[in-house]
Enzyme design. Sequence first.
Site, PDB file in Angstrom:
ATOM      1  N   GLU A 286       4.923   5.118   5.282  1.00 40.73           N
ATOM      2  CA  GLU A 286       5.970   4.811   6.254  1.00 40.73           C
ATOM      3  C   GLU A 286       6.356   6.050   7.054  1.00 40.73           C
ATOM      4  O   GLU A 286       6.842   5.959   8.176  1.00 40.73           O
ATOM      5  CB  GLU A 286       7.201   4.261   5.518  1.00 40.73           C
ATOM      6  CG  GLU A 286       7.630   2.909   6.050  1.00 40.73           C
ATOM      7  CD  GLU A 286       8.764   2.270   5.264  1.00 40.73           C
ATOM      8  OE1 GLU A 286       8.587   1.117   4.868  1.00 40.73           O
ATOM      9  OE2 GLU A 286       9.823   2.905   5.027  1.00 40.73           O
ATOM     10  N   HIS A 307     -13.900   1.614 -13.099  1.00 45.34           N
ATOM     11  CA  HIS A 307     -14.755   0.436 -13.327  1.00 45.34           C
ATOM     12  C   HIS A 307     -14.548  -0.616 -12.246  1.00 45.34           C
ATOM     13  O   HIS A 307     -14.970  -1.754 -12.391  1.00 45.34           O
ATOM     14  CB  HIS A 307     -14.466  -0.127 -14.722  1.00 45.34           C
ATOM     15  CG  HIS A 307     -14.766   0.880 -15.800  1.00 45.34           C
ATOM     16  ND1 HIS A 307     -15.919   0.878 -16.539  1.00 45.34           N
ATOM     17  CD2 HIS A 307     -14.061   1.984 -16.213  1.00 45.34           C
ATOM     18  CE1 HIS A 307     -15.920   1.897 -17.373  1.00 45.34           C
ATOM     19  NE2 HIS A 307     -14.801   2.586 -17.194  1.00 45.34           N
ATOM     20  N   LYS A 421       9.535  -8.655  11.070  1.00 48.74           N
ATOM     21  CA  LYS A 421      10.857  -9.287  10.919  1.00 48.74           C
ATOM     22  C   LYS A 421      11.177 -10.126  12.152  1.00 48.74           C
ATOM     23  O   LYS A 421      11.675 -11.244  12.045  1.00 48.74           O
ATOM     24  CB  LYS A 421      11.940  -8.214  10.747  1.00 48.74           C
ATOM     25  CG  LYS A 421      11.858  -7.462   9.446  1.00 48.74           C
ATOM     26  CD  LYS A 421      13.029  -6.513   9.313  1.00 48.74           C
ATOM     27  CE  LYS A 421      12.830  -5.533   8.184  1.00 48.74           C
ATOM     28  NZ  LYS A 421      13.778  -4.440   8.183  1.00 48.74           N
TER      29      LYS A 421
HETATM   30  O1  PA5 Z   1      12.232   3.412   3.609  1.00 48.85           O
HETATM   31  C1  PA5 Z   1      12.880   2.568   4.191  1.00 48.85           C
HETATM   32  O2  PA5 Z   1      13.773   2.853   4.991  1.00 48.85           O
HETATM   33  C2  PA5 Z   1      12.604   1.096   3.939  1.00 48.85           C
HETATM   34  O3  PA5 Z   1      11.506   0.885   3.126  1.00 48.85           O
HETATM   35  C3  PA5 Z   1      13.809   0.455   3.309  1.00 48.85           C
HETATM   36  O4  PA5 Z   1      14.098   1.115   2.108  1.00 48.85           O
HETATM   37  C4  PA5 Z   1      13.579  -1.035   3.044  1.00 48.85           C
HETATM   38  O5  PA5 Z   1      13.193  -1.672   4.224  1.00 48.85           O
HETATM   39  C5  PA5 Z   1      14.829  -1.672   2.503  1.00 48.85           C
HETATM   40  O6  PA5 Z   1      15.867  -1.555   3.404  1.00 48.85           O
HETATM   41  P1  PA5 Z   1      17.366  -1.783   2.994  1.00 48.85           P
HETATM   42  O7  PA5 Z   1      17.727  -0.784   1.964  1.00 48.85           O
HETATM   43  O8  PA5 Z   1      18.133  -1.600   4.256  1.00 48.85           O
HETATM   44  O9  PA5 Z   1      17.480  -3.182   2.455  1.00 48.85           O
END
Ligand code: PA5
Length: 444
Positions: A286, A307, A421
């Site tokens: 990310e 394996h 989303k």
């Molecule tokens: O790293 C990030 O920002 C995302 O992976 C969030 O942690 C994830 O989308 C969850 O978001 P939230 O904590 O707002 O529910």
Amino acid sequence: MLTLDLSKATRFLGADAMKKFEAPVAEAQKALEECTCEGNDFLGWMHLPSGITPEFIAEINATAKTLQQECDAVVVAGIGGSYLGARMVIDALSNSFGWLQASKYPRILFAGNNIGEDYLSELIAYLKTVRFGIINISKSGTTTETAITFRLLKTMCEQQRGKDVAKKVIVAVTDAKKGAARTTADKEGYKSFVIPDNVGGRFSVLTPVGLLPIAVAGFDITALVKGAQDMERICGIDTPYSENPAAQYAACRNALYAAGKKIEILANYQPKLHNLGEWWKQLYGESEGKDGKGIFPASVDLTTDLHSMGQWIQDGERTIFETVVSVAEPNCKLEVPFDAENLDGLNFLAGKRIDQVNKMAELGTQLAHVDGGVPNLKLTIDKLDEYHIGALIYFFEKGCGISGLLLKVNPFNQPGVEAYKKNMFALLGKPGYEKETEAIKARL
Ligand code: PA5
């Protein structure tokens, strides 16, 4: 406490490849330190460990104690950065078969990280048989997967345990002011913890996002934080480039990327570290996968996956490099037994520790992969305990911040996560998405 051996990676690079990164790494370190880089409103993780006070830890431990006393199981509802860190630490520190044994601590279950109807139904069926609590973790407070799960479990918990007990065993970890999770927590009077504005989800394991579930599971968060604090110092701006493990890791992986190695495989030789790979993939994926760039983070559990994926790693397209996380000394001791009949021909191993066999598998694999053209970075921690896991967390976070800046991306945003989303909400007819619904219908 943590050593990084790059000797089997740098041999794939030009003689001065690491040297070339010294100045850009110094620049990246400075930008992180002085908050002048892109995404500088999300740098709260940088000095988070050293800012954690004993009072704060005591507050988390007090809440954990209430959940331990009142619950047989605690559901951690969260997705992405809101659960992967806690799951990684708890798995790394727990008995591999702990879930089969009675324990004085509640069983920690993770939900709100998928939209599986069977998963949720089966979870609910299990929760009907135990006294359960919920830690509802969402920074935005509006994430669909987590919100659906919380809606289901909140009602169930209230019906099962009564409103007064439910109030004690439901805890929120969310934004200080905004989002549905905050509104509900304030309205219902739940104990709540704040996720700092300047700490992104994937960098939040050392906030209550990770610390509370880890404490509920019975682990020592003081030692975890101490490991991270020590690593914060070791990876600090004052440590020379050649001695700074996070700087060396970031430089080496970027040098390999520039040399055409597009995939990094994080390998472990301890089943308990499976979820380290899951946490690390989110952190690096990310943070770096954007603007058409980024090393693709993959992970394998070895020797298990030798394996299945072993053939590809040894012999497939030569665009990969491997980072091995090795644990110097396991927590238990077990030897291969002698067998008088020796039908399996294993008596040459009799009396040797199982870990000795594992370590030779690790070394043999490393040498084979290097011979096969796979650069190999080796990261060794002394043992699997809270302190060393805390150090590993900060090492990878700092390495990620520096690495993303070397790649010239903003490591602290995640604009790509929004695309699915928008489509999902349009397809489900969420109010406010009418235009998108029309547009998406035309594409079906
Ligand atoms: O790293 C990030 O920002 C995302 O992976 C969030 O942690 C994830 O989308 C969850 O978001 P939230 O904590 O707002 O529910």
